[in-house]
Design an enzyme around this catalytic site. Structure first.
Site, PDB file in Angstrom:
ATOM      1  N   ARG A 211       0.832  -1.220   0.000  1.00 55.10           N
ATOM      2  CA  ARG A 211       0.000   0.000   0.000  1.00 55.10           C
ATOM      3  C   ARG A 211       0.865   1.267   0.000  1.00 55.10           C
ATOM      4  O   ARG A 211       0.552   2.251   0.671  1.00 55.10           O
ATOM      5  CB  ARG A 211      -0.941   0.034   1.209  1.00 55.10           C
ATOM      6  CG  ARG A 211      -2.003  -1.030   1.207  1.00 55.10           C
ATOM      7  CD  ARG A 211      -2.937  -0.885   0.007  1.00 55.10           C
ATOM      8  NE  ARG A 211      -4.105  -1.734   0.154  1.00 55.10           N
ATOM      9  CZ  ARG A 211      -4.132  -3.029  -0.185  1.00 55.10           C
ATOM     10  NH1 ARG A 211      -3.069  -3.607  -0.711  1.00 55.10           N
ATOM     11  NH2 ARG A 211      -5.227  -3.737  -0.016  1.00 55.10           N
TER      12      ARG A 211
ATOM     13  N   SER B  46     -10.342  -0.228   3.386  1.00 54.21           N
ATOM     14  CA  SER B  46      -9.585  -0.487   4.623  1.00 54.21           C
ATOM     15  C   SER B  46      -9.060   0.831   5.164  1.00 54.21           C
ATOM     16  O   SER B  46      -8.427   1.591   4.444  1.00 54.21           O
ATOM     17  CB  SER B  46      -8.388  -1.389   4.339  1.00 54.21           C
ATOM     18  OG  SER B  46      -8.798  -2.622   3.838  1.00 54.21           O
TER      19      SER B  46
ATOM     20  N   GLU C 173      -4.442   3.947   6.213  1.00 55.07           N
ATOM     21  CA  GLU C 173      -4.146   3.700   4.802  1.00 55.07           C
ATOM     22  C   GLU C 173      -4.494   4.911   3.933  1.00 55.07           C
ATOM     23  O   GLU C 173      -3.691   5.285   3.074  1.00 55.07           O
ATOM     24  CB  GLU C 173      -4.905   2.451   4.333  1.00 55.07           C
ATOM     25  CG  GLU C 173      -4.416   1.932   3.023  1.00 55.07           C
ATOM     26  CD  GLU C 173      -5.377   0.966   2.378  1.00 55.07           C
ATOM     27  OE1 GLU C 173      -6.303   1.423   1.691  1.00 55.07           O
ATOM     28  OE2 GLU C 173      -5.199  -0.250   2.560  1.00 55.07           O
TER      29      GLU C 173
HETATM   30  N1  EPU Z   1     -11.057 -10.268  10.407  1.00 50.03           N
HETATM   31  C1  EPU Z   1     -11.708 -10.346  11.605  1.00 50.03           C
HETATM   32  N2  EPU Z   1     -12.602  -9.370  11.932  1.00 50.03           N
HETATM   33  C2  EPU Z   1     -12.857  -8.327  11.106  1.00 50.03           C
HETATM   34  C3  EPU Z   1     -12.185  -8.240   9.879  1.00 50.03           C
HETATM   35  C4  EPU Z   1     -11.282  -9.221   9.543  1.00 50.03           C
HETATM   36  O1  EPU Z   1     -11.503 -11.275  12.374  1.00 50.03           O
HETATM   37  O2  EPU Z   1     -13.677  -7.487  11.462  1.00 50.03           O
HETATM   38  C5  EPU Z   1     -10.149 -11.332  10.013  1.00 50.03           C
HETATM   39  C6  EPU Z   1     -10.768 -12.139   8.873  1.00 50.03           C
HETATM   40  O3  EPU Z   1     -11.556 -13.169   9.347  1.00 50.03           O
HETATM   41  C7  EPU Z   1      -9.573 -12.664   8.137  1.00 50.03           C
HETATM   42  C8  EPU Z   1      -8.527 -11.597   8.368  1.00 50.03           C
HETATM   43  O4  EPU Z   1      -8.978 -10.791   9.445  1.00 50.03           O
HETATM   44  O5  EPU Z   1      -9.118 -13.862   8.695  1.00 50.03           O
HETATM   45  C9  EPU Z   1      -8.252 -10.755   7.147  1.00 50.03           C
HETATM   46  O6  EPU Z   1      -9.472 -10.194   6.659  1.00 50.03           O
HETATM   47  P1  EPU Z   1      -9.751 -10.061   5.083  1.00 50.03           P
HETATM   48  O7  EPU Z   1      -9.430 -11.325   4.389  1.00 50.03           O
HETATM   49  O8  EPU Z   1     -11.116  -9.493   4.926  1.00 50.03           O
HETATM   50  O9  EPU Z   1      -8.682  -9.049   4.570  1.00 50.03           O
HETATM   51  P2  EPU Z   1      -8.072  -7.748   5.229  1.00 50.03           P
HETATM   52  O10 EPU Z   1      -6.697  -8.057   5.692  1.00 50.03           O
HETATM   53  O11 EPU Z   1      -9.018  -7.184   6.209  1.00 50.03           O
HETATM   54  C10 EPU Z   1      -6.964  -6.934   2.993  1.00 50.03           C
HETATM   55  C11 EPU Z   1      -6.865  -5.617   2.272  1.00 50.03           C
HETATM   56  C12 EPU Z   1      -8.149  -5.352   1.496  1.00 50.03           C
HETATM   57  C13 EPU Z   1      -8.337  -6.492   0.495  1.00 50.03           C
HETATM   58  C14 EPU Z   1      -8.407  -7.818   1.273  1.00 50.03           C
HETATM   59  C15 EPU Z   1      -8.455  -9.004   0.335  1.00 50.03           C
HETATM   60  C16 EPU Z   1      -5.393  -4.198   3.575  1.00 50.03           C
HETATM   61  C17 EPU Z   1      -5.290  -3.039   4.522  1.00 50.03           C
HETATM   62  N3  EPU Z   1      -6.632  -4.539   3.223  1.00 50.03           N
HETATM   63  O12 EPU Z   1      -8.007  -6.777   3.958  1.00 50.03           O
HETATM   64  O13 EPU Z   1      -7.969  -4.151   0.770  1.00 50.03           O
HETATM   65  O14 EPU Z   1      -9.545  -6.318  -0.251  1.00 50.03           O
HETATM   66  O15 EPU Z   1      -7.222  -7.982   2.086  1.00 50.03           O
HETATM   67  O16 EPU Z   1      -7.233  -9.170  -0.298  1.00 50.03           O
HETATM   68  O17 EPU Z   1      -4.382  -4.747   3.174  1.00 50.03           O
HETATM   69  C18 EPU Z   1      -8.300  -1.776   0.867  1.00 50.03           C
HETATM   70  O18 EPU Z   1      -7.081  -1.668   0.865  1.00 50.03           O
HETATM   71  O19 EPU Z   1      -9.058  -0.771   0.916  1.00 50.03           O
HETATM   72  C19 EPU Z   1      -8.898  -3.118   0.901  1.00 50.03           C
HETATM   73  C20 EPU Z   1     -10.199  -3.310   1.016  1.00 50.03           C
END
Ligand code: EPU
Length: 348
Positions: A174, A248, A344
């Site tokens: 990012r 995010s 972010e």
């Molecule tokens: N999780 C929780 N509770 C929550 C949210 C997430 O326990 O409220 C856990 C989920 O269960 C999962 C883990 O955290 O095991 C990761 O969650 P998720 O797969 O939804 O991905 P993320 O790390 O929250 C990142 C990117 C997103 C991207 C997704 C999919 C960043 C900051 N965010 O989110 O990007 O769509 O992976 O690849 O790296 C963005 O940058 O705006 C964005 C949406």
């Protein structure tokens, strides 16, 4: 000499322009001057203008990664450069170019329709093509840098155009040179993509593995992956057209192996990913969720009830309210885990 009317050469300028419609959080802010950039020549007109040339500038793409906390006394440059085309077909890639003002998701869908897959994991990310390299957008196992060829950017002081390759862009998680030492100094005008052929799906992300298990389709085509990614995002992330948000709100923090062991020792459930250099990336959404923030509201800003990493505008929120909520989240995550979450979006 071709005949040109005065208006064809004039900049499209609006004084005291509301930016509410131009940021996906729907936050209120006013730009002293808003200039629409429809072509590279418009950037030169801004640079050469006696007043605009020296005014402070803020480049606005789709406004989907910005938190506006105040009015802007200078010039807001709204990038509206359009155009998309196949530049060439190489033995191992299609090279496709898009204007920075093209809508990102529309561009992704168009490349698939044309038969040039490779961007499907990045479907439905809000914003414009020109903003994609700024924060090296990524989702479901693919980052922009994995599909990047080069971009054109113009210097906001000299008006000169430069072409930058991936090394010059210094992509990180990012992050890029446009968030670091080129921040506020250039405007990206066109981006070129390298879409590898033959196409190979990227299916390693847990949510996509679940789709394979659900459907029994272990060899999806690019359109199917696109449809899956759209369905996953729609289920988890709020549509900015309905609920204001900037995706995010925090980056997933990277911690040392010792810190990671310490946190796992205290909270064995913590979602984490080991990185090749031995460090560890933690799921910020999980950390925030563990602190009890999911679904909470402070003032008119809140934490989305299906994904704690996304802050939302519950209706009429100001940028200051969003920032206050973000600080409260940072404090509680720091208090419990000793980790500082980094926002972010760009906070203006
Ligand atoms: N999780 C929780 N509770 C929550 C949210 C997430 O326990 O409220 C856990 C989920 O269960 C999962 C883990 O955290 O095991 C990761 O969650 P998720 O797969 O939804 O991905 P993320 O790390 O929250 C990142 C990117 C997103 C991207 C997704 C999919 C960043 C900051 N965010 O989110 O990007 O769509 O992976 O690849 O790296 C963005 O940058 O705006 C964005 C949406």
């Amino acid at each position: 000499m071709p005949h040109t009317t005065p208006t064809a050469n004039a900049l499209q300028v609006q004084q005291r322009a509301s930016l509410r419609e131009f940021n996906s959080f729907g936050l209120p802010a006013v730009a002293a001057t808003l200039v629409r950039l429809a072509a590279e020549a418009d950037v030169r007109r801004v640079v050469d203008h006696p007043a605009y040339g020296v005014a402070p500038k803020f480049v606005l793409g789709g406004g989907s990664n910005v938190v506006l906390t105040r009015d802007f006394a200078g010039l807001v440059l709204k990038v509206e450069i359009l155009g998309r085309r196949l530049l060439r077909t190489e033995r191992e890639a299609w090279i496709v170019e898009a204007g920075a003002g093209e809508n990102w998701h529309g561009f992704v869908a168009w490349t698939l329709q044309q038969g040039w897959p490779g961007l499907e994991n990045l479907a439905l990310i809000p914003g414009q093509v020109g903003a994609a390299p700024v924060q090296n957008i990524g989702a479901y196992g693919v980052e922009l840098k994995d599909r990047f060829e080069s971009l054109d950017a113009m210097d906001l002081i000299t008006g000169r155009s430069v072409t930058l390759d991936a090394v010059a862009c210094r992509f990180g998680y990012r992050d890029s040179v446009f968030k670091q030492h080129l921040a506020g100094k250039t405007v990206i005008t066109r981006v070129r993509f390298r879409l590898p052929r033959p196409w190979q799906p990227v299916l390693g992300y847990l949510d996509l593995e679940r789709k394979i298990a659900e459907t029994g389709n272990a060899a999806p085509d690019a359109q199917t992956v696109f449809d899956w990614v759209c369905a996953i995002r729609r289920a988890k992330l709020p549509d900015p057209a309905v609920i204001g948000n900037a995706g995010s709100f925090f980056k997933n923090p990277v911690v040392s192996p010792e810190q990671c062991r310490d946190i796992i020792g205290r909270d064995p459930e913590v979602v984490h990913y080991l990185l090749p250099d031995g460090s560890c990336k933690l799921a910020a959404g999980w950390l925030i969720d563990a602190c009890g923030w999911k679904g909470k509201t402070v003032g008119r800003a809140g934490v989305y009830d299906k994904q704690a990493l996304v802050l939302v505008n519950r209706g009429g929120a100001s940028g200051a309210e969003v920032v206050t909520l973000a600080r409260a989240i940072q404090e509680s995550v720091y208090g419990r885990f000793g980790i500082r979450l980094e926002p972010e979006p760009v906070i203006l």
